[in-house]
Design an enzyme around this catalytic site. Structure first.
Site, PDB file in Angstrom:
ATOM      1  N   ARG A  67       0.834  -1.204   0.000  1.00 36.11           N
ATOM      2  CA  ARG A  67       0.000   0.000   0.000  1.00 36.11           C
ATOM      3  C   ARG A  67       0.873   1.262   0.000  1.00 36.11           C
ATOM      4  O   ARG A  67       1.846   1.356   0.760  1.00 36.11           O
ATOM      5  CB  ARG A  67      -0.898   0.040   1.250  1.00 36.11           C
ATOM      6  CG  ARG A  67      -1.979  -1.017   1.251  1.00 36.11           C
ATOM      7  CD  ARG A  67      -2.771  -1.009   2.559  1.00 36.11           C
ATOM      8  NE  ARG A  67      -1.963  -1.399   3.696  1.00 36.11           N
ATOM      9  CZ  ARG A  67      -1.611  -0.609   4.694  1.00 36.11           C
ATOM     10  NH1 ARG A  67      -2.001   0.661   4.697  1.00 36.11           N
ATOM     11  NH2 ARG A  67      -0.880  -1.052   5.688  1.00 36.11           N
ATOM     12  N   LYS A 116       3.750 -26.471  11.377  1.00 32.99           N
ATOM     13  CA  LYS A 116       4.012 -26.108  12.783  1.00 32.99           C
ATOM     14  C   LYS A 116       3.036 -25.032  13.262  1.00 32.99           C
ATOM     15  O   LYS A 116       2.722 -24.954  14.449  1.00 32.99           O
ATOM     16  CB  LYS A 116       5.470 -25.716  12.999  1.00 32.99           C
ATOM     17  CG  LYS A 116       5.921 -24.393  12.416  1.00 32.99           C
ATOM     18  CD  LYS A 116       5.703 -23.198  13.308  1.00 32.99           C
ATOM     19  CE  LYS A 116       5.790 -21.924  12.496  1.00 32.99           C
ATOM     20  NZ  LYS A 116       5.487 -20.721  13.236  1.00 32.99           N
ATOM     21  N   THR A 123       7.786 -22.143  18.565  1.00 31.30           N
ATOM     22  CA  THR A 123       6.412 -21.656  18.409  1.00 31.30           C
ATOM     23  C   THR A 123       5.468 -22.269  19.442  1.00 31.30           C
ATOM     24  O   THR A 123       4.632 -21.581  20.013  1.00 31.30           O
ATOM     25  CB  THR A 123       5.918 -21.955  16.980  1.00 31.30           C
ATOM     26  OG1 THR A 123       6.928 -21.543  16.061  1.00 31.30           O
ATOM     27  CG2 THR A 123       4.667 -21.200  16.663  1.00 31.30           C
ATOM     28  N   LYS A 171       5.029 -18.884   5.529  1.00 25.67           N
ATOM     29  CA  LYS A 171       4.816 -20.256   5.999  1.00 25.67           C
ATOM     30  C   LYS A 171       3.340 -20.586   5.852  1.00 25.67           C
ATOM     31  O   LYS A 171       2.516 -20.062   6.603  1.00 25.67           O
ATOM     32  CB  LYS A 171       5.223 -20.379   7.463  1.00 25.67           C
ATOM     33  CG  LYS A 171       6.721 -20.224   7.709  1.00 25.67           C
ATOM     34  CD  LYS A 171       7.052 -20.182   9.187  1.00 25.67           C
ATOM     35  CE  LYS A 171       8.554 -20.031   9.399  1.00 25.67           C
ATOM     36  NZ  LYS A 171       8.897 -19.745  10.806  1.00 25.67           N
ATOM     37  N   ARG A 194       1.746 -16.056  17.443  1.00 27.41           N
ATOM     38  CA  ARG A 194       0.348 -15.702  17.191  1.00 27.41           C
ATOM     39  C   ARG A 194      -0.514 -16.950  17.163  1.00 27.41           C
ATOM     40  O   ARG A 194      -1.659 -16.945  17.593  1.00 27.41           O
ATOM     41  CB  ARG A 194       0.237 -14.970  15.844  1.00 27.41           C
ATOM     42  CG  ARG A 194       0.970 -13.652  15.870  1.00 27.41           C
ATOM     43  CD  ARG A 194       1.092 -13.070  14.517  1.00 27.41           C
ATOM     44  NE  ARG A 194       1.937 -13.878  13.665  1.00 27.41           N
ATOM     45  CZ  ARG A 194       2.435 -13.458  12.510  1.00 27.41           C
ATOM     46  NH1 ARG A 194       2.154 -12.253  12.097  1.00 27.41           N
ATOM     47  NH2 ARG A 194       3.188 -14.247  11.792  1.00 27.41           N
TER      48      ARG A 194
END
Ligand SMILES: NC(=O)C1=CN([C@@H]2O[C@H](COP(=O)(O)OP(=O)(O)OC[C@H]3O[C@@H](n4cnc5c(N)ncnc54)[C@H](OP(=O)(O)O)[C@@H]3O)[C@@H](O)[C@H]2O)C=CC1
Ligand SMILES: O=C(CO)COP(=O)(O)O
Length: 330
Positions: free
Chosen positions: A35, A189, A246, A106, A253
């Protein structure tokens, strides 16, 4: 082979971190935000306040909004979400000037179950492809904290040139000749991290999480083998390395999405609060699609997909996972 001019597609957390890292390694770097307003903000603040706050952008980093100019590089690093990769390849194909393509996203395409390297072979056939994956939270890597990643491709000369182009200080890329294994590991994962978050959020304990990581590793290995990858790759940075990072951190997240779900927060509320976690939902669907299509047994990934489609089923899905018939570990 020298790869001096590096472009990064996507100015989210990972794209910005990779641009910063490549520049620290001495490369001439261009960052392409999709953007124009974001490009203006980056040029003005010399910081990516939205996605990577607190890490200054060097004045020498070029911010470019013209895609053709950005693609005029020795290597192009793709760091937008996986679901937009096909669109990127289609837009880039007529403009491609011979750069190597490094896939740093990913994920797996939700609609088709295709790996991103398969999409590149169809839609951007001119580009030699390398996969970048491994345990790497963008915020840590960008701050210069020690980070090791895998760079995997069929062409050893290209992998080595990229390792040399990106390595600097405590950022250490390791080479691999198993791009399929590395790519499958990085995508799956994310789904296993959601499972681990759910288990922690439900208060089922750390034993349960360790069992999930281990059984999840067996699942992802089956998928990688079925796609033509190698089992030993899953024992490396992109496999067990990224699972350790992770699945054990609420900075992820995906793990935090699972945690909130496990705590009983409505999915819509979680997604509304943090747009970035939505990618985990599509990846879970994509992994389930792919596993079903090629007949690979992935009970944990399947359960995560069904929970995300119908969060009310969370307790039944966990019960069903625990009630699976016992068999020899393999
Ligand atoms: N964050 C991390 O630590 C790591 C992330 N990755 C992977 O990198 C990829 C990018 O993740 P990350 O940088 O964290 O993402 P972020 O959540 O930080 O940023 C999202 C990015 O996606 C872009 N985006 C949103 N909608 C679209 C669209 N329709 N088309 C194209 N781009 C869009 C955003 O652009 P805009 O601002 O214009 O909306 C922004 O650049 C993912 O596949 C992730 O798994 C890999 C390793 C580490
Ligand atoms: O891929 C990552 C670390 O290697 C980032 O993980 P999350 O997308 O779960 O935050």
């Amino acid at each position: 082979m020298s790869l001096q001019r590096i472009s990064v597609i996507g100015a989210g957390a990972w794209g910005t971190a990779l641009a910063i890292l490549a520049q620290r390694a001495g490369r001439d770097v261009t960052l392409w935000p999709r953007r124009a307003e974001q490009a203006d903000a980056l040029r003005g603040a010399r910081e990516n306040a939205a996605y990577l706050p607190g890490v200054p952008l060097d004045p020498g980093l070029h911010i470019e909004t013209d895609l053709a100019r950005a693609l005029d590089a020795d290597a192009v690093l793709y760091a937008q979400p996986a679901q937009h990769f096909r669109g990127f390849c289609r837009n880039a194909a007529p403009l491609w000037k011979g750069a190597a393509l490094v896939i740093a996203a990913k994920g797996i395409e939700c609609e088709t179950g295709a790996l991103l390297n398969e999409i590149a072979a169809e839609a951007l056939a001119a580009a030699p492809v390398v996969i970048l994956s491994g345990p790497s939270f963008a915020a840590e890597a960008a701050r210069g904290l020690p980070t090791a990643v895998a760079l995997a491709g069929d062409r050893a000369d290209l992998v080595e040139a990229l390792m040399a182009a990106l390595a600097h200080g405590a950022f250490r890329p390791y080479g691999s000749d198993d791009p399929i294994g590395v790519e499958v590991a990085g995508a799956v994962k994310n789904v296993l991290a959601i499972a681990c978050g759910i288990v922690l959020g439900k208060g089922l304990g750390e034993n349960a999480r360790a069992a999930l990581i281990t059984r999840g590793l067996a699942e992802v290995t089956r998928l990688a083998l079925a796609k033509g990858g190698r089992a030993e790759t899953l024992m490396g940075l992109a496999g067990i390395g990224d699972l350790i990072l992770t699945c054990t951190s609420l900075k992820s997240r995906n793990t935090s999405l699972g945690f909130d779900l496990g705590q009983g927060k409505p999915l819509a509320e979680i997604l509304a609060a943090r747009r970035s976690v939505a990618e985990g939902v599509t990846t879970a669907a994509a992994v389930a699609t792919l596993a079903a299509r090629i007949g690979v047994e992935m009970p944990i990934a399947g359960a995560v997909h069904r929970i995300l489609a119908e969060p009310a089923a969370i307790d039944d899905e966990i019960r069903a996972l625990l009630a699976r018939p016992l068999k020899r570990e393999s």
